[in-house]
Design an enzyme around this catalytic site. Structure first.
Site, PDB file in Angstrom:
ATOM      1  N   GLU A  26      -7.132   4.872   7.597  1.00  0.00           N
ATOM      2  CA  GLU A  26      -6.920   6.292   7.282  1.00  0.00           C
ATOM      3  C   GLU A  26      -8.130   6.876   6.568  1.00  0.00           C
ATOM      4  O   GLU A  26      -8.485   8.042   6.768  1.00  0.00           O
ATOM      5  CB  GLU A  26      -5.635   6.430   6.441  1.00  0.00           C
ATOM      6  CG  GLU A  26      -4.392   6.187   7.303  1.00  0.00           C
ATOM      7  CD  GLU A  26      -3.236   5.503   6.587  1.00  0.00           C
ATOM      8  OE1 GLU A  26      -3.206   5.500   5.351  1.00  0.00           O
ATOM      9  OE2 GLU A  26      -2.362   4.958   7.292  1.00  0.00           O
ATOM     10  N   ASN A  60       0.874  -1.182   0.000  1.00  0.00           N
ATOM     11  CA  ASN A  60       0.000   0.000   0.000  1.00  0.00           C
ATOM     12  C   ASN A  60       0.906   1.225   0.000  1.00  0.00           C
ATOM     13  O   ASN A  60       1.477   1.576   1.029  1.00  0.00           O
ATOM     14  CB  ASN A  60      -0.902  -0.011   1.240  1.00  0.00           C
ATOM     15  CG  ASN A  60      -1.794   1.219   1.297  1.00  0.00           C
ATOM     16  OD1 ASN A  60      -1.802   2.031   0.368  1.00  0.00           O
ATOM     17  ND2 ASN A  60      -2.530   1.362   2.384  1.00  0.00           N
ATOM     18  N   GLY A  74       2.290   2.378  10.901  1.00  0.00           N
ATOM     19  CA  GLY A  74       3.254   3.463  10.764  1.00  0.00           C
ATOM     20  C   GLY A  74       3.923   3.855  12.070  1.00  0.00           C
ATOM     21  O   GLY A  74       4.574   4.890  12.163  1.00  0.00           O
ATOM     22  N   LYS A  90       0.070   4.200  -0.297  1.00  0.00           N
ATOM     23  CA  LYS A  90      -0.612   5.371   0.272  1.00  0.00           C
ATOM     24  C   LYS A  90      -0.344   6.596  -0.626  1.00  0.00           C
ATOM     25  O   LYS A  90      -0.277   6.448  -1.842  1.00  0.00           O
ATOM     26  CB  LYS A  90      -0.181   5.592   1.725  1.00  0.00           C
ATOM     27  CG  LYS A  90      -0.350   4.316   2.562  1.00  0.00           C
ATOM     28  CD  LYS A  90      -0.203   4.529   4.029  1.00  0.00           C
ATOM     29  CE  LYS A  90      -0.370   3.198   4.756  1.00  0.00           C
ATOM     30  NZ  LYS A  90      -0.357   3.302   6.199  1.00  0.00           N
ATOM     31  N   GLU A 127      -5.751  -4.697  10.359  1.00  0.00           N
ATOM     32  CA  GLU A 127      -4.696  -3.718  10.612  1.00  0.00           C
ATOM     33  C   GLU A 127      -5.000  -2.982  11.914  1.00  0.00           C
ATOM     34  O   GLU A 127      -5.775  -2.019  11.908  1.00  0.00           O
ATOM     35  CB  GLU A 127      -4.625  -2.696   9.475  1.00  0.00           C
ATOM     36  CG  GLU A 127      -4.338  -3.290   8.118  1.00  0.00           C
ATOM     37  CD  GLU A 127      -3.726  -2.269   7.166  1.00  0.00           C
ATOM     38  OE1 GLU A 127      -2.708  -2.601   6.564  1.00  0.00           O
ATOM     39  OE2 GLU A 127      -4.248  -1.143   7.053  1.00  0.00           O
ATOM     40  N   HIS A 153      -9.641   1.346   4.557  1.00  0.00           N
ATOM     41  CA  HIS A 153      -8.405   1.527   5.322  1.00  0.00           C
ATOM     42  C   HIS A 153      -8.683   2.475   6.493  1.00  0.00           C
ATOM     43  O   HIS A 153      -9.485   3.404   6.367  1.00  0.00           O
ATOM     44  CB  HIS A 153      -7.307   2.091   4.407  1.00  0.00           C
ATOM     45  CG  HIS A 153      -5.969   2.024   5.051  1.00  0.00           C
ATOM     46  ND1 HIS A 153      -5.571   2.934   5.998  1.00  0.00           N
ATOM     47  CD2 HIS A 153      -4.950   1.130   4.931  1.00  0.00           C
ATOM     48  CE1 HIS A 153      -4.362   2.610   6.420  1.00  0.00           C
ATOM     49  NE2 HIS A 153      -3.962   1.521   5.789  1.00  0.00           N
ATOM     50  N   SER A 156       3.167  -2.144  10.380  1.00  0.00           N
ATOM     51  CA  SER A 156       4.614  -2.228  10.605  1.00  0.00           C
ATOM     52  C   SER A 156       5.213  -3.578  10.219  1.00  0.00           C
ATOM     53  O   SER A 156       6.165  -4.036  10.853  1.00  0.00           O
ATOM     54  CB  SER A 156       4.954  -1.866  12.054  1.00  0.00           C
ATOM     55  OG  SER A 156       4.554  -0.531  12.341  1.00  0.00           O
TER      56      SER A 156
HETATM   57  O1  LIG Z   1      -1.530   0.833   6.800  1.00  0.00           O
HETATM   58  C1  LIG Z   1      -0.766  -0.056   6.460  1.00  0.00           C
HETATM   59  C2  LIG Z   1      -0.960  -0.780   5.206  1.00  0.00           C
HETATM   60  O2  LIG Z   1      -2.215  -0.524   4.663  1.00  0.00           O
HETATM   61  C3  LIG Z   1       0.406  -0.393   7.272  1.00  0.00           C
HETATM   62  O3  LIG Z   1       1.298   0.654   7.198  1.00  0.00           O
HETATM   63  P1  LIG Z   1       2.783   0.449   7.777  1.00  0.00           P
HETATM   64  O4  LIG Z   1       3.287  -0.853   7.169  1.00  0.00           O
HETATM   65  O5  LIG Z   1       3.539   1.646   7.299  1.00  0.00           O
HETATM   66  O6  LIG Z   1       2.654   0.341   9.261  1.00  0.00           O
END
Ligand SMILES: O=C(CO)COP(=O)(O)O
Length: 253
Positions: A99, A9, A175, A11, A169, A97, A215
């Site tokens: 976010e 991803n 993150g 992002k 997740e 997601h 992560s």
């Molecule tokens: O949100 C994520 C994947 O969709 C995970 O992000 P990270 O791997 O940066 O923690």
């Protein structure tokens, strides 16, 4: 058998040049993906066509959108329909997601509508779920995540549900560098599979891929993916570094 999936991803990161270079570097590596293994790159909208061209003809490698709209077409300025995605060869969409839930107020009901339209157009949703830190600290994460599934997915028939990939997740692990332990991931994945089994039966539950996200990196992917109910990962930060993501792909079981 359910699929084992390494999903990147990106992002809202990278320029198109950087994205092309990253894809080239990853694709250039000799991967021997098994029939039950897949690699997915969820790239920003402006790069979908470029990325799709790069993976054309590659077995078990897919480009995904990071979102779509819930309506077929019309006066929805700034939105992207699944028909548009389908028309450029995209067959996977990441939905819900955390976010998007947090910054764009996506509700379980809206996500149910988005899941429906994806399935109508034969597009595979990677449906994200996961609890925030306060819910984890209160110990109610199992109920919280089950509710996300119930409200967005459980109106589907068993046949439809089998086309959905689930990504767990935990928000506190995204993150932050703070991964759920492999035991925590396994515990939640087993719980989600039990919730699916209760609604749809053991066979459907056993055939549903449940990815872990939060992560994941080269150094922990093998340990996390080795858990019996973890079927790969949805990877943010580490998917932006070619060597990291290649190692993650090679960590699929
Ligand atoms: O949100 C994520 C994947 O969709 C995970 O992000 P990270 O791997 O940066 O923690």
């Amino acid at each position: 058998m359910r699929k084992q999936i390494a999903a990147a991803n990106w992002k809202m990161n990278l320029t198109i040049k950087q994205g092309e270079a990253l894809l080239d570097a990853i694709i250039a590596q000799p991967h021997s993906l098994g029939a039950d293994q897949q690699v997915v790159f969820a790239v920003p909208f402006p790069y979908l066509a470029m990325a799709q061209q790069k993976v054309e003809g590659k077995n078990n490698v897919f480009i995904a959108a990071q979102n779509c709209y819930s309506k077929k077409s019309g006066a929805y300025t700034g939105e992207t329909s699944v028909e548009m995605l389908q028309s450029i060869g995209i067959s996977v969409v990441v939905l819900g997601h955390s976010e998007r839930r947090e910054y764009f107020n996506e509700s379980n009901q809206l996500l149910a509508d988005k899941v429906n339209i994806c399935l109508e157009y034969n597009i595979t949703p990677i449906f994200c779920c996961g609890e925030p830190l306060d819910i984890r600290e209160a110990g109610t994460q199992n109920e919280f995540v089950a509710k996300q599934l119930e409200e967005s997915l459980f109106h589907l028939s068993a046949e439809q549900l089998q086309k959905v990939v689930i990504a767990y997740e935990p928000i506190w692990a995204i993150g932050t560098g703070k991964t759920a332990t492999s035991a925590q991931a396994q515990e939640m994945h087993a719980h989600l599979r039990a919730v699916l089994a209760k609604q749809y039966g053991e066979e459907v539950a056993a055939n549903t891929s449940i990815l872990y996200g939060g992560s994941v990196k080269a150094g922990n992917a093998k340990e996390i993916f080795s858990q019996p109910d973890v079927d790969g990962g949805l990877v943010g930060g580490a998917s932006l570094i070619a060597d990291e993501f290649v190692t993650i792909i090679n960590s699929l079981k």
